[in-house]
Scaffold this motif. Structure first.
Motif, PDB file in Angstrom:
ATOM      1  N   SER A  57       4.143 -16.421  36.654  1.00 13.56           N
ATOM      2  CA  SER A  57       3.866 -17.461  35.664  1.00 13.56           C
ATOM      3  C   SER A  57       2.457 -17.336  35.095  1.00 13.56           C
ATOM      4  O   SER A  57       1.463 -17.465  35.803  1.00 13.56           O
ATOM      5  CB  SER A  57       4.039 -18.845  36.305  1.00 13.56           C
ATOM      6  N   VAL A  58       2.390 -17.091  33.779  1.00 16.80           N
ATOM      7  CA  VAL A  58       1.097 -16.978  33.097  1.00 16.80           C
ATOM      8  C   VAL A  58       0.277 -18.249  33.310  1.00 16.80           C
ATOM      9  O   VAL A  58      -0.923 -18.192  33.609  1.00 16.80           O
ATOM     10  CB  VAL A  58       1.313 -16.759  31.578  1.00 16.80           C
ATOM     11  N   GLU A  59       0.941 -19.398  33.173  1.00 14.61           N
ATOM     12  CA  GLU A  59       0.242 -20.679  33.291  1.00 14.61           C
ATOM     13  C   GLU A  59      -0.392 -20.818  34.673  1.00 14.61           C
ATOM     14  O   GLU A  59      -1.578 -21.122  34.799  1.00 14.61           O
ATOM     15  CB  GLU A  59       1.212 -21.850  33.027  1.00 14.61           C
ATOM     16  N   ASP A  60       0.425 -20.590  35.728  1.00 13.37           N
ATOM     17  CA  ASP A  60      -0.097 -20.729  37.094  1.00 13.37           C
ATOM     18  C   ASP A  60      -1.197 -19.706  37.370  1.00 13.37           C
ATOM     19  O   ASP A  60      -2.203 -20.026  38.016  1.00 13.37           O
ATOM     20  CB  ASP A  60       1.027 -20.518  38.126  1.00 13.37           C
ATOM     21  N   ASN A  61      -0.992 -18.481  36.907  1.00 11.92           N
ATOM     22  CA  ASN A  61      -1.977 -17.426  37.184  1.00 11.92           C
ATOM     23  C   ASN A  61      -3.321 -17.717  36.523  1.00 11.92           C
ATOM     24  O   ASN A  61      -4.379 -17.576  37.142  1.00 11.92           O
ATOM     25  CB  ASN A  61      -1.448 -16.070  36.725  1.00 11.92           C
ATOM     26  N   VAL A  62      -3.276 -18.140  35.244  1.00 12.30           N
ATOM     27  CA  VAL A  62      -4.532 -18.463  34.548  1.00 12.30           C
ATOM     28  C   VAL A  62      -5.204 -19.633  35.262  1.00 12.30           C
ATOM     29  O   VAL A  62      -6.408 -19.601  35.539  1.00 12.30           O
ATOM     30  CB  VAL A  62      -4.285 -18.785  33.056  1.00 12.30           C
ATOM     31  N   LYS A  63      -4.428 -20.643  35.601  1.00 12.58           N
ATOM     32  CA  LYS A  63      -5.016 -21.815  36.297  1.00 12.58           C
ATOM     33  C   LYS A  63      -5.658 -21.403  37.610  1.00 12.58           C
ATOM     34  O   LYS A  63      -6.722 -21.913  37.963  1.00 12.58           O
ATOM     35  CB  LYS A  63      -3.945 -22.891  36.529  1.00 12.58           C
ATOM     36  N   GLY A  64      -5.027 -20.473  38.328  1.00 10.05           N
ATOM     37  CA  GLY A  64      -5.587 -19.993  39.588  1.00 10.05           C
ATOM     38  C   GLY A  64      -7.004 -19.444  39.404  1.00 10.05           C
ATOM     39  O   GLY A  64      -7.916 -19.770  40.167  1.00 10.05           O
TER      40      GLY A  64
END
Ligand code: DX5
Ligand code: ZN
Length: 219
Positions: free
Chosen positions: A204-211
């Protein structure tokens, strides 16, 4: 110093590139890293100006264009016109690096120099005051998904010292094999812009960026 994530769209879904760029931007990444390869300087071919031009209207984020091409001075105008905000060129690919950096700056955009893993920091001693950014490759350029080369951490540390000893204001970007497992070590060594391809687009792009952004908040 501001910590910035620059997701490399080399690992995005090329059939839905515009959409992936929008998702990356909405997830909170400030830069979009764009890897251009010519099959000559590096043993791979990616994409060029028309693709950059096509995705330019979908976001206002900073287009961080990494040119892995021989004698990039031949195409600086084309990449500036296509919408690059920052252009980085390899010291190893330029016969006249100083001139190439001046040409980039003449278009009113930021200029950076890139070093391959085996190239010594001494290669940029003279050009350092002229650039906005130094990009240290932490893999051999050409492909996403490679393993981080550990000696880069100390190279970042030495480069940060070189920059502060000379009272300069230069960003240090690291590119290749950057993950949540090594990004803190790189922040502590003095890097401030982090390219991540597979670590952003796998899953997930969203989860990865947030990480990544969560980690940045700690500093
Ligand atoms: C390598 C490119 C990198 C690459 C990074 O030639 O310059 O930007 O896409 O990908 P990861 O993060 O997967 O190593
Ligand atoms: Zn790159």
């Amino acid at each position: 110093m501001m910590l910035i994530l620059s997701p490399s769209i080399l690992s995005a879904d090329f059939a839905n590139l515009g959409q992936d760029v929008v998702r990356t931007a909405q997830a909170g990444a400030e830069y979009i890293h764009i890897d251009v390869m010519d099959g000559q300087f590096v043993p791979n071919i990616s994409f060029g100006m028309p693709v950059i031009q096509a995705i330019r209207p979908v976001t206002d984020k900073v287009f961080d264009v990494h040119l892995m091409i021989d004698e990039p001075v031949r195409f600086i105008k084309e990449f500036a016109d296509a919408g690059a905000d920052v252009i980085t060129v390899h010291a190893e690919a330029c016969k006249h690096l100083h001139r190439t950096i001046q040409v980039i700056k003449s278009y009113g955009i930021k200029a950076g120099v890139v070093l391959n893993p085996a190239t010594s920091l001494s290669a940029i001693e003279e050009i350092l005051p002229e650039v906005d950014m130094v990009l240290l490759m932490s893999v051999n350029p050409g492909f996403g998904g490679q393993k981080y080369i550990e000696t880069t951490t100390d190279k970042v540390r030495r480069l940060r010292r070189m920059i502060s000893d000379r009272n300069l204001d230069v960003d240090i970007e690291v590119d290749g094999g950057v993950t949540l497992d090594n990004v803190e070590m790189l922040i502590e060594a003095g890097a401030n812009i982090f390219v991540a391809g597979s670590a952003v687009y796998k899953g997930s792009v969203e989860d990865n960026v947030k990480g990544f952004l969560e980690v940045f908040k700690k500093y």
